[in-house]
Design an enzyme around this catalytic site. Structure first.
Site, PDB file in Angstrom:
ATOM      1  N   TYR A   1     -41.666  17.818  12.286  1.00 39.87           N
ATOM      2  CA  TYR A   1     -41.379  17.540  13.594  1.00 39.87           C
ATOM      3  C   TYR A   1     -40.302  18.093  14.426  1.00 39.87           C
ATOM      4  O   TYR A   1     -39.279  18.493  13.753  1.00 39.87           O
ATOM      5  CB  TYR A   1     -41.064  16.001  13.489  1.00 39.87           C
ATOM      6  CG  TYR A   1     -41.049  15.493  15.080  1.00 39.87           C
ATOM      7  CD1 TYR A   1     -42.316  15.086  15.880  1.00 39.87           C
ATOM      8  CD2 TYR A   1     -39.816  14.842  15.557  1.00 39.87           C
ATOM      9  CE1 TYR A   1     -42.280  14.923  16.920  1.00 39.87           C
ATOM     10  CE2 TYR A   1     -39.865  14.442  17.000  1.00 39.87           C
ATOM     11  CZ  TYR A   1     -41.114  14.312  17.894  1.00 39.87           C
ATOM     12  OH  TYR A   1     -40.748  13.965  19.004  1.00 39.87           O
TER      13      TYR A   1
ATOM     14  N   ASP B   1     -30.317  14.418  26.224  1.00 40.03           N
ATOM     15  CA  ASP B   1     -31.942  14.236  26.010  1.00 40.03           C
ATOM     16  C   ASP B   1     -32.113  13.636  27.536  1.00 40.03           C
ATOM     17  O   ASP B   1     -32.921  12.617  27.572  1.00 40.03           O
ATOM     18  CB  ASP B   1     -32.446  13.537  24.925  1.00 40.03           C
ATOM     19  CG  ASP B   1     -33.886  13.571  24.629  1.00 40.03           C
ATOM     20  OD1 ASP B   1     -34.454  14.686  25.376  1.00 40.03           O
ATOM     21  OD2 ASP B   1     -34.302  12.351  24.275  1.00 40.03           O
TER      22      ASP B   1
ATOM     23  N   ASP C   1     -42.231  17.740  20.410  1.00 39.07           N
ATOM     24  CA  ASP C   1     -41.965  16.724  21.468  1.00 39.07           C
ATOM     25  C   ASP C   1     -41.930  17.678  22.737  1.00 39.07           C
ATOM     26  O   ASP C   1     -40.887  18.266  22.968  1.00 39.07           O
ATOM     27  CB  ASP C   1     -40.479  16.194  21.392  1.00 39.07           C
ATOM     28  CG  ASP C   1     -40.178  15.433  22.390  1.00 39.07           C
ATOM     29  OD1 ASP C   1     -40.705  15.014  23.394  1.00 39.07           O
ATOM     30  OD2 ASP C   1     -38.972  14.720  22.471  1.00 39.07           O
TER      31      ASP C   1
ATOM     32  N   ASP D   1     -41.625  16.395  25.727  1.00 40.43           N
ATOM     33  CA  ASP D   1     -41.221  15.688  26.895  1.00 40.43           C
ATOM     34  C   ASP D   1     -42.377  15.284  27.863  1.00 40.43           C
ATOM     35  O   ASP D   1     -43.364  14.957  27.574  1.00 40.43           O
ATOM     36  CB  ASP D   1     -40.215  16.366  27.566  1.00 40.43           C
ATOM     37  CG  ASP D   1     -38.773  16.290  26.781  1.00 40.43           C
ATOM     38  OD1 ASP D   1     -38.677  15.566  25.851  1.00 40.43           O
ATOM     39  OD2 ASP D   1     -37.908  17.102  27.067  1.00 40.43           O
TER      40      ASP D   1
ATOM     41  N   HIS E   1     -46.805  16.260  21.639  1.00 37.58           N
ATOM     42  CA  HIS E   1     -47.055  15.057  22.513  1.00 37.58           C
ATOM     43  C   HIS E   1     -46.341  15.167  23.749  1.00 37.58           C
ATOM     44  O   HIS E   1     -45.165  15.613  24.075  1.00 37.58           O
ATOM     45  CB  HIS E   1     -46.686  13.760  21.786  1.00 37.58           C
ATOM     46  CG  HIS E   1     -45.239  13.736  21.240  1.00 37.58           C
ATOM     47  ND1 HIS E   1     -44.030  13.497  22.335  1.00 37.58           N
ATOM     48  CD2 HIS E   1     -44.345  13.993  20.296  1.00 37.58           C
ATOM     49  CE1 HIS E   1     -42.802  13.285  21.617  1.00 37.58           C
ATOM     50  NE2 HIS E   1     -43.243  13.529  20.634  1.00 37.58           N
TER      51      HIS E   1
ATOM     52  N   GLU F   1     -45.410  12.641  27.435  1.00 35.73           N
ATOM     53  CA  GLU F   1     -44.923  11.095  27.548  1.00 35.73           C
ATOM     54  C   GLU F   1     -45.159  10.856  29.118  1.00 35.73           C
ATOM     55  O   GLU F   1     -45.369  11.780  29.942  1.00 35.73           O
ATOM     56  CB  GLU F   1     -43.639  11.002  27.335  1.00 35.73           C
ATOM     57  CG  GLU F   1     -42.688  11.597  27.939  1.00 35.73           C
ATOM     58  CD  GLU F   1     -41.217  11.726  27.252  1.00 35.73           C
ATOM     59  OE1 GLU F   1     -40.142  11.249  27.815  1.00 35.73           O
ATOM     60  OE2 GLU F   1     -40.999  12.265  25.987  1.00 35.73           O
TER      61      GLU F   1
ATOM     62  N   CYS G   1     -33.889   9.188  26.372  1.00 33.34           N
ATOM     63  CA  CYS G   1     -34.449   8.981  25.117  1.00 33.34           C
ATOM     64  C   CYS G   1     -35.239   7.536  25.039  1.00 33.34           C
ATOM     65  O   CYS G   1     -34.721   6.562  25.666  1.00 33.34           O
ATOM     66  CB  CYS G   1     -33.001   8.596  24.292  1.00 33.34           C
ATOM     67  SG  CYS G   1     -33.471   7.948  22.656  1.00 33.34           S
TER      68      CYS G   1
ATOM     69  N   ARG H   1     -47.784   9.832  24.347  1.00 36.47           N
ATOM     70  CA  ARG H   1     -46.769   9.182  24.203  1.00 36.47           C
ATOM     71  C   ARG H   1     -46.518   8.271  25.428  1.00 36.47           C
ATOM     72  O   ARG H   1     -46.481   8.479  26.479  1.00 36.47           O
ATOM     73  CB  ARG H   1     -45.521   9.695  23.818  1.00 36.47           C
ATOM     74  CG  ARG H   1     -44.155   8.855  24.015  1.00 36.47           C
ATOM     75  CD  ARG H   1     -42.876   9.553  23.509  1.00 36.47           C
ATOM     76  NE  ARG H   1     -41.693   8.862  24.228  1.00 36.47           N
ATOM     77  CZ  ARG H   1     -40.654   9.285  23.980  1.00 36.47           C
ATOM     78  NH1 ARG H   1     -40.250  10.530  23.016  1.00 36.47           N
ATOM     79  NH2 ARG H   1     -39.594   8.751  24.579  1.00 36.47           N
TER      80      ARG H   1
ATOM     81  N   GLU I   1     -43.903   4.235  21.833  1.00 40.51           N
ATOM     82  CA  GLU I   1     -42.579   4.344  21.735  1.00 40.51           C
ATOM     83  C   GLU I   1     -41.998   2.997  21.618  1.00 40.51           C
ATOM     84  O   GLU I   1     -42.237   2.271  22.571  1.00 40.51           O
ATOM     85  CB  GLU I   1     -42.093   5.365  22.686  1.00 40.51           C
ATOM     86  CG  GLU I   1     -40.413   5.575  22.347  1.00 40.51           C
ATOM     87  CD  GLU I   1     -39.887   6.087  21.264  1.00 40.51           C
ATOM     88  OE1 GLU I   1     -40.237   5.353  20.258  1.00 40.51           O
ATOM     89  OE2 GLU I   1     -39.409   7.044  21.124  1.00 40.51           O
TER      90      GLU I   1
ATOM     91  N   ASN J   1     -42.477   6.141  15.221  1.00 37.94           N
ATOM     92  CA  ASN J   1     -41.015   6.673  15.299  1.00 37.94           C
ATOM     93  C   ASN J   1     -40.176   5.980  14.628  1.00 37.94           C
ATOM     94  O   ASN J   1     -39.594   4.880  15.107  1.00 37.94           O
ATOM     95  CB  ASN J   1     -41.119   6.844  16.748  1.00 37.94           C
ATOM     96  CG  ASN J   1     -39.362   7.735  16.832  1.00 37.94           C
ATOM     97  OD1 ASN J   1     -38.860   8.077  15.896  1.00 37.94           O
ATOM     98  ND2 ASN J   1     -38.887   7.633  18.112  1.00 37.94           N
TER      99      ASN J   1
END
Length: 301
Positions: free
Chosen positions: A48, A62, A89, A91, A116, A118, A126, A161, A191, A213
């Site tokens: 990952y 982040d 990831d 974003d 993924h 989101e 985060c 996500r 998430e 996660n």
């Protein structure tokens, strides 16, 4: 030699086949390309690539400050070193639906097995922090559709996500997930679920592969791989674990050197030179070119 011996298409097919097996795939978060090889050598199922880790590695929080090209460049470095499928990831897709479409193609070109996207707004947070804000469900649906349309390899896994659990509640997060699947998402990453009951409710309601996660210091307690597999989850990520371990060891080592004036007491905790060379495959480089590896290591190094 330290490079992949498989193609991106083969790794994507392999990930799809493993997802269809029904067993839980374990994917620790890589810190860098070298750690991705260590993940492979330790027998895990995939690698990952965490947006939080990449941002922290660049000295950034982040909050969406990294770019799609920075992420793709690091991803390409990682996929070059491992035969495991790698999931990244991405974003929010780094912008509007057109940006998400370009992001998919950048990540395909980087050799990844999937990504993924989101449903947060920019600047994102985060997933386990308070104060998150979401785009409207319809906006995320457009983001997912753009990603699906831009994808050139059907084997490339597109995961949606949703961060809705902490903002709108569990039911809304499930409703959003279903809408994203209808828009073409192959899998879902819910998430910041709170407990096992919520993981179970999500599994019951959503009929595609699900990712759990297991990040430290998050909203929920850490569940074992056995528990997650029993709950019917397909992937578990440990996104920041290796980064936190490494940075903790670095800070401790710096304190020791500052206090003792030498690294002597740290030697038993270090990876040896011989292990480093083993991972890097010096002997294979020697077989390829005898002028590369023509030395003998001192005993005990």
């Amino acid at each position: 030699m330290l490079h992949t011996h498989t193609t991106a298409a083969a790794r994507r097919r392999g990930l799809r086949e493993q997802l269809a097996s029904g067993r839980l795939l374990r994917m620790p978060g890589a810190v860098n390309p070298y750690s991705a090889r260590l993940i492979q050598d330790a027998g895990f199922d995939g690698v990952y690539l965490s947006g939080a880790v990449l941002a922290a590695d660049l000295g950034l929080p982040d909050i969406g400050l990294t770019t799609s090209t920075e992420v793709a460049a690091r991803a390409q470095q990682v996929t070059r070193t491992t035969d495991l499928p790698a999931l990244v990831d991405a974003d929010t897709g780094f912008g509007e639906p057109l940006n998400a479409a370009r992001t998919v193609q950048l990540m395909e070109d980087a050799g990844l097995a999937g990504l993924h996207l989101e449903d947060q707004v920019n600047p994102k947070r985060c997933g386990h922090l308070d104060g998150k804000a979401l785009v409207p469900r319809e906006a995320m649906v457009r983001r997912v559709r753009a990603a699906v349309e831009a994808r050139r390899d059907d084997g490339f896994l597109l995961m949606a996500r949703t961060d809705a659990r902490a903002v709108e509640g569990l039911k809304a997060s499930i409703d959003r997930a279903k809408a994203y699947v209808d828009a073409g998402a192959d899998a879902v990453f819910p998430e910041a679920l709170a407990d096992e009951a919520e993981f179970e409710a999500f599994r019951t309601a959503v009929d595609v592969p699900l990712l759990a996660n297991m990040t430290e210091f998050g909203k929920g307690r850490l569940l074992s791989a056995r528990t997650l597999e029993d709950l019917g989850y397909n992937i578990v990520i440990y996104p920041v674990t290796l980064f936190r371990l490494a940075m903790g060891a670095i800070e401790d080592g710096l304190r020791t050197i500052a206090e003792e004036g030498t690294q002597e007491s740290l030697l038993p905790r270090m990876q040896t030179r011989s292990r480093l060379y083993e991972v890097l495959g010096y002997d294979a480089y020697s077989a390829f070119d005898g002028n590369v590896f023509d030395f003998t290591l001192p005993p005990g190094t």
